[in-house]
Scaffold this active site. Sequence first.
Site, PDB file in Angstrom:
ATOM      1  CG  ASP A  62      -1.933  -1.221   1.668  1.00  0.00           C
ATOM      2  OD1 ASP A  62      -3.090  -1.364   1.484  1.00  0.00           O
ATOM      3  OD2 ASP A  62      -1.233  -1.027   0.617  1.00  0.00           O
ATOM      4  CG  ASN A 121       6.587   2.635  -7.621  1.00  0.00           C
ATOM      5  OD1 ASN A 121       5.552   1.753  -7.428  1.00  0.00           O
ATOM      6  ND2 ASN A 121       6.945   3.295  -6.603  1.00  0.00           N
ATOM      7  CG  HIS A 123       3.542   0.465  -5.273  1.00  0.00           C
ATOM      8  ND1 HIS A 123       3.878   1.760  -5.467  1.00  0.00           N
ATOM      9  CD2 HIS A 123       2.175   0.294  -5.070  1.00  0.00           C
ATOM     10  CE1 HIS A 123       2.505   2.509  -5.275  1.00  0.00           C
ATOM     11  NE2 HIS A 123       1.725   1.487  -5.048  1.00  0.00           N
TER      12      HIS A 123
HETATM   13  C1  F6R Z   1      -3.746  -0.656  -2.053  1.00  0.00           C
HETATM   14  C2  F6R Z   1      -2.408  -1.346  -2.804  1.00  0.00           C
HETATM   15  C3  F6R Z   1      -1.657  -0.356  -3.577  1.00  0.00           C
HETATM   16  C4  F6R Z   1      -2.399  -0.195  -4.850  1.00  0.00           C
HETATM   17  C5  F6R Z   1      -1.485   0.537  -5.915  1.00  0.00           C
HETATM   18  C6  F6R Z   1      -2.382   0.657  -7.146  1.00  0.00           C
HETATM   19  O1  F6R Z   1      -4.207  -1.608  -1.036  1.00  0.00           O
HETATM   20  O2  F6R Z   1      -1.944  -2.433  -2.257  1.00  0.00           O
HETATM   21  O3  F6R Z   1      -0.307  -1.186  -3.829  1.00  0.00           O
HETATM   22  O4  F6R Z   1      -2.988  -1.371  -5.410  1.00  0.00           O
HETATM   23  O5  F6R Z   1      -1.136   1.604  -5.382  1.00  0.00           O
HETATM   24  O6  F6R Z   1      -3.111   1.701  -6.787  1.00  0.00           O
HETATM   25  P1  F6R Z   1      -4.452   2.165  -8.065  1.00  0.00           P
HETATM   26  O7  F6R Z   1      -5.430   1.001  -8.108  1.00  0.00           O
HETATM   27  O8  F6R Z   1      -5.361   3.342  -7.206  1.00  0.00           O
HETATM   28  O9  F6R Z   1      -3.754   2.492  -9.303  1.00  0.00           O
END
Ligand code: F6R
Length: 221
Positions: A62, A121, A123
């Site tokens: 992303d 959540n 995602h």
């Molecule tokens: C970023 C991505 C996001 C993160 C998620 C967890 O490229 O794909 O979905 O993996 O927000 O982020 P952290 O590792 O900072 O807890």
Amino acid sequence: MITLFENYNQMSEYVASIVAEEITNNPNLRLGLPTGSTPIGMYKNLIQFDLDWSNVKTYNLDEYEGIGENHPQSYHTFMNKNLFLHVNLKKEFIHFPDKNLDTHLKQVGGLDLLILGIGHNGHIAFNEPGSSPTSATRRVKLTKETIIANSRFFGSEDEVPKWAFTMGLKTIRESKRIILIANGQDKWDIVNNCFNGDVTKDRPASVLQMHPNIEVFYAPQ
Ligand code: F6R
């Protein structure tokens, strides 16, 4: 399905060793990559390996919209700092999602290996709760929750971009091998619910339960 590690360092070392092994076995690897806090340890370990990245193709999950590539909080900047500037990857083999990604991936044969993080959540990439399991790579509006969570990296909530481009859930599910990494007590409930609970749109990562080659790595600290 969930492999437990004693701590973050052990998990990071292990994931890096898997990526290194994949690149050694296939110098043309098509590798999907996350940003965020979770993979930083993996990148730190990965850049220590003496690997030839010259034919590897990378595909980030992303990127924000509306901030330039050189913005300190862009995912381009994150990747330059944590990986790209440390290895001999060719600039033309670095990909970030755009409207042509799915067609391109179809032409080249899809991702060989994809590393994922997970949000509180459920995602994955910017596929927020409610995303269709068959969603394509697309432009998405960020949820209030994600904007608040990401405001820690920006001066204020107002400065967090409101839109992003994300790899779709369909695109993610078409990867040949997926490794999802998570650490911290605060992530346990969502990891457990996604991989030991029901498959539901409310927790996007739960659709990965049906993937034939998924590994989930979790470290409590
Ligand atoms: C970023 C991505 C996001 C993160 C998620 C967890 O490229 O794909 O979905 O993996 O927000 O982020 P952290 O590792 O900072 O807890």
